[in-house]
Design a protein around this motif. Structure first.
Motif, mmCIF file in Angstrom:
data_model
loop_
_atom_site.group_PDB
_atom_site.id
_atom_site.type_symbol
_atom_site.label_atom_id
_atom_site.label_comp_id
_atom_site.label_asym_id
_atom_site.label_seq_id
_atom_site.Cartn_x
_atom_site.Cartn_y
_atom_site.Cartn_z
ATOM 1 N N ILE A 62 1.117 -1.362 0.105
ATOM 2 C CA ILE A 62 0.106 -0.142 0.171
ATOM 3 C C ILE A 62 1.410 0.654 -0.002
ATOM 4 C CG2 ILE A 62 -2.119 1.147 0.892
ATOM 5 C CD1 ILE A 62 -2.442 -1.474 -0.362
ATOM 6 N N GLU A 63 1.182 1.442 -1.113
ATOM 7 C CA GLU A 63 1.928 2.170 -1.018
ATOM 8 C C GLU A 63 1.428 4.556 -2.040
ATOM 9 O OE1 GLU A 63 5.475 1.903 -3.996
ATOM 10 O OE2 GLU A 63 4.067 0.010 -4.152
ATOM 11 N N ILE A 64 0.315 4.413 -1.232
ATOM 12 C CA ILE A 64 -0.559 5.568 -1.976
ATOM 13 C C ILE A 64 -1.620 5.635 -0.401
ATOM 14 C CG2 ILE A 64 -1.918 6.475 -3.026
ATOM 15 C CD1 ILE A 64 -0.119 4.733 -4.749
ATOM 16 N N PRO A 65 -1.072 6.979 -0.576
ATOM 17 C CA PRO A 65 -1.497 7.509 1.241
ATOM 18 C C PRO A 65 -2.641 7.883 1.523
ATOM 19 C CG PRO A 65 0.088 9.386 0.580
ATOM 20 C CD PRO A 65 -0.022 7.698 -0.272
ATOM 21 N N LEU A 66 -4.185 7.339 2.110
ATOM 22 C CA LEU A 66 -5.278 8.538 2.123
ATOM 23 C C LEU A 66 -5.026 9.795 2.570
ATOM 24 C CD1 LEU A 66 -7.005 4.937 3.178
ATOM 25 C CD2 LEU A 66 -6.566 5.773 0.878
ATOM 26 N N THR B 280 -7.537 5.020 -6.912
ATOM 27 C CA THR B 280 -9.097 5.122 -5.915
ATOM 28 C C THR B 280 -8.750 6.191 -4.846
ATOM 29 O OG1 THR B 280 -8.733 2.513 -6.048
ATOM 30 C CG2 THR B 280 -9.873 3.487 -3.911
ATOM 31 N N ALA B 281 -7.818 5.748 -4.825
ATOM 32 C CA ALA B 281 -7.784 7.408 -3.694
ATOM 33 C C ALA B 281 -7.124 8.394 -4.586
ATOM 34 C CB ALA B 281 -5.230 7.196 -3.490
ATOM 35 N N LEU B 282 -7.225 8.470 -5.858
ATOM 36 C CA LEU B 282 -7.980 10.390 -6.305
ATOM 37 C C LEU B 282 -9.169 10.419 -6.588
ATOM 38 C CD1 LEU B 282 -5.040 10.082 -10.110
ATOM 39 C CD2 LEU B 282 -4.947 11.610 -7.562
ATOM 40 N N GLU B 283 -10.290 9.074 -6.617
ATOM 41 C CA GLU B 283 -11.003 9.316 -6.768
ATOM 42 C C GLU B 283 -11.831 9.627 -5.341
ATOM 43 O OE1 GLU B 283 -14.647 9.051 -8.689
ATOM 44 O OE2 GLU B 283 -13.564 8.915 -9.106
ATOM 45 N N LYS B 284 -11.343 9.480 -4.088
ATOM 46 C CA LYS B 284 -11.892 9.667 -2.789
ATOM 47 C C LYS B 284 -11.158 10.883 -2.500
ATOM 48 C CE LYS B 284 -11.159 5.082 -0.551
ATOM 49 N NZ LYS B 284 -10.693 4.694 0.789
ATOM 50 N N ILE B 285 -10.163 11.770 -3.169
ATOM 51 C CA ILE B 285 -10.145 12.874 -2.999
ATOM 52 C C ILE B 285 -11.031 14.396 -3.917
ATOM 53 C CG2 ILE B 285 -8.541 14.911 -3.567
ATOM 54 C CD1 ILE B 285 -5.560 12.945 -3.271
ATOM 55 N N GLN C 93 -13.909 13.879 -1.716
ATOM 56 C CA GLN C 93 -14.084 15.009 -0.554
ATOM 57 C C GLN C 93 -13.801 16.344 -1.568
ATOM 58 O OE1 GLN C 93 -10.933 14.013 2.658
ATOM 59 N NE2 GLN C 93 -10.548 12.652 1.507
ATOM 60 N N ILE C 94 -13.296 17.042 -2.599
ATOM 61 C CA ILE C 94 -13.236 18.273 -3.512
ATOM 62 C C ILE C 94 -14.396 18.488 -2.950
ATOM 63 C CG2 ILE C 94 -12.807 19.558 -5.366
ATOM 64 C CD1 ILE C 94 -9.412 18.120 -4.749
ATOM 65 N N ASN C 95 -15.836 17.492 -3.782
ATOM 66 C CA ASN C 95 -16.837 17.877 -4.528
ATOM 67 C C ASN C 95 -18.068 17.709 -3.224
ATOM 68 O OD1 ASN C 95 -16.044 18.114 -6.742
ATOM 69 N ND2 ASN C 95 -16.591 16.270 -7.178
#
Length: 597
Positions: free
Chosen positions: A164-168, A246-251, A254-256
């Motif tokens: 898991i290299e992508i921080p949430l 997945t991480a970019l989709e979660k970001i 949050q932005i929306n």
């Protein structure tokens, strides 16, 4: 960001029930220490911290109160009464979900438990046995009983290699903004929900602007993340890009969200356009598009079939499935050719590892020769399959590069498994020669005995004494034992040296039989087998001559040299040298049969 106070409140209720803690003891020991909040914060928001351990221990004062401590590691003390292990399902706790759905705990007894509770448990070993035997093992057995074992094995392999290299990223929300959202009760919150005095408050606006800058910084950390597929396993590269999407989709979600939109609207109303413009131009959309195009290749990539293959046949099938997917998706993905070549070499690394794992279960040097040869034939098919699919892949890669008008990249694959392939071919040839020697001696002994019977009594007695002095088969077996226990699949420098020494010992032991082949009586007995061996070598030399006569330019070696972009003269020299080496090997076989004289 998950607030540690929420976890503290949850743990306080948990400890009151599970450890029968007193509220006063918890306040006096656990919650009064400043480091406790720091440790809770790390557990909730740091992906590197996987567990929390809360210990209940007795005091020396004997006043009926207890000490409670919290740590990220387990320590062993004789005063410990009980221990609670708390682990989390994901790298970080999500503030938008219930805490009980994100963690699990395990209650373990301490060495001092017997002083306070009536129990027959006398040791930590019994506690561990009870936990595993009556909890973990039945849970695992029930899971296996209702699922396919091969599927479980595949999933276990995925977990093993998963990084898991992508921080949430969780964007901090100002408390006033959060209260405004709650006040809106599900409706879209606007600046009307904010006190008019705050809309002109410089300190409030500066804090919001500072929050936006921190959002930009955190989001860019994810956007700019990349990795080199040559470092690590194929599945790590695949998981990296899937996790990043997945991480970019979660970001984006949050932005929306209402909180972020309201914050930006307030700053826009106050004409803090620098912050809002910087946030709008952060590059999230472009990053999502790029990752999505990469994941055309990564989605449904059948690498798990290779990593969890139980036998050589499944390895071959997995390779075919992988490159069928690869060649199909490579024409429509934007994944760079240079990365593609590194990823193929990573697949070769996976092939190398799974072959070592599968073949290691066979104990190759102990197998019956017939079974050994069957396995080697299957392995040879795997290597031939690799050569075929790499040729096809190379053609597809060149077509894609020309189609996309990409910058020229040399299409060259350096398989990691090459050295393993050479070692396997060497061991196969070694065992083949040993088996030929063994069978020749077995059959020759019968001929020798028949020849001795027709001699006169004196000669028969002398020859019998000479023959009986040497237990031929026993010596051959002793010679073979010198190489039998070596890990022949280990191609490290150290183990290669061990093999070379053992092989030298073996050759020293069996070389004496060359002299026996030229003795008159023995030579006449093995004439039949000698002729067969010579005929075989003659056929091999004839095939080698035909190969040489066809010339280099019509050979498969020329084609492979072109695939690897070798200069023509270099390829020719390598080809000629290989033929020379093979000829020396055949001549050595004749020498072994007839002797040096």
């Amino acid at each position: 960001m998950f607030e540690p106070i929420i976890l503290q409140e949850y743990l306080n209720k948990l400890l009151l029930l599970v450890l029968e803690a007193e509220e006063a003891d918890l306040k006096a020991t656990l919650w009064s220490i400043p480091e406790t909040t720091e440790k809770l914060c790390l557990f909730t928001n740091d992906s590197q911290v996987k567990a929390l351990y809360i210990t209940k221990s007795k005091k020396d004062t004997n006043d009926g109160s207890y000490n409670y401590t919290i740590s990220h590691t387990i320590t062993y003390h004789l005063n410990d009464i009980a221990l609670i292990s708390i682990t989390k399902h994901n790298d970080k706790l999500d503030p938008y979900y219930l805490i009980q759905s994100q963690i699990q705990f395990l209650n373990l007894p301490g060495p001092a438990i017997s002083e306070y509770v009536s129990t027959s448990m006398n040791s930590h070993e019994e506690a561990i046995y009870s936990c595993i035997h009556y909890s973990v093992a039945p849970y695992f057995d029930a899971y296996v009983a209702n699922n396919d074992y091969n599927e479980i094995n595949k999933n276990m392999m995925i977990i093993k290699f998963k990084n898991i290299e992508i921080p949430l990223i969780y964007l901090n929300i100002h408390p006033i903004i959060q209260k405004a959202i709650e006040k809106a009760k599900g409706r879209r919150a606007t600046i009307e929900y904010i006190d008019l005095a705050l809309l002109g408050d410089i300190a409030f606006l500066n804090k919001l602007q500072s929050d936006v800058k921190s959002w930009i910084k955190e989001i860019k950390k994810v956007i700019q993340l990349s990795r080199d597929p040559s470092n690590g396993m194929t599945i790590q590269e695949i998981n990296f890009w899937l996790n990043k999407e997945t991480a970019l989709e979660k970001i984006k979600n949050q932005i929306n969200s209402d909180q972020i939109v309201l914050t930006l609207n307030i700053l826009g109303h106050a004409q803090h356009f620098h912050a809002t413009t910087s946030f709008a131009n952060i590059g999230l959309k472009e990053a999502k598009e790029q990752v999505h195009k990469y994941n055309v290749l990564m989605k449904d990539f059948p690498i798990e079939e290779l990593l969890s293959a139980p036998d050589v046949t499944k390895i071959k099938e997995a390779l075919c499935a992988i490159f069928a997917h690869y060649n199909k998706k490579m024409r429509i993905t934007q994944y760079p050719i240079k990365k593609t070549l590194a990823l193929v070499e990573a697949i070769s690394h996976g092939l190398n590892d799974i072959l070592i794992k599968v073949l290691g279960d066979f104990c190759l040097m102990y197998m019956e020769y017939k079974d050994f040869e069957k396995v080697m034939s299957d392995v040879e098919d795997v290597f031939k399959t690799w050569d075929v699919i790499i040729r096809e892949f190379t053609n597809v890669a060149r077509d894609v590069m020309h189609k996309h008008s990409d910058k020229f990249v040399q299409i060259k694959i350096d398989p990691v498994h090459d050295k393993l392939q050479e070692r396997i071919e060497f061991i196969r040839n070694f065992r083949k020669q040993h088996e030929q020697l063994y069978q020749t001696i077995v059959n020759t002994m019968i001929k020798i005995k028949d020849a001795i019977k027709i001699e006169d009594d004196v000669v028969q007695q002398q020859e019998s004494i000479t023959i009986n002095k040497i237990d031929f088969l026993e010596e051959i077996n002793v010679a073979y034992k010198s190489v039998k226990d070596i890990n022949v699949l280990d191609i490290s420098v150290n183990d290669t040296e061990i093999w070379m020494k053992a092989e030298f010992t073996y050759n020293e032991c069996v070389s004496r039989y060359n002299a026996l082949f030229v003795k008159p009586k023995i030579r006449s007995a093995i004439q039949k087998y000698q002729n067969e061996l010579i005929d075989k070598v003659k056929n091999d030399i004839s095939k080698l001559y035909n190969k040489f006569s066809q010339q280099y330019y019509k050979s498969g070696a020329n084609y492979m040299a072109q695939l690897r972009d070798l200069p023509t003269i270099s390829g020719f020299m390598i080809w000629a040298h290989q033929i020379e080496i093979q000829l020396h090997i055949y001549m050595k076989r004749i020498e072994d049969v007839l002797g040096k004289d």
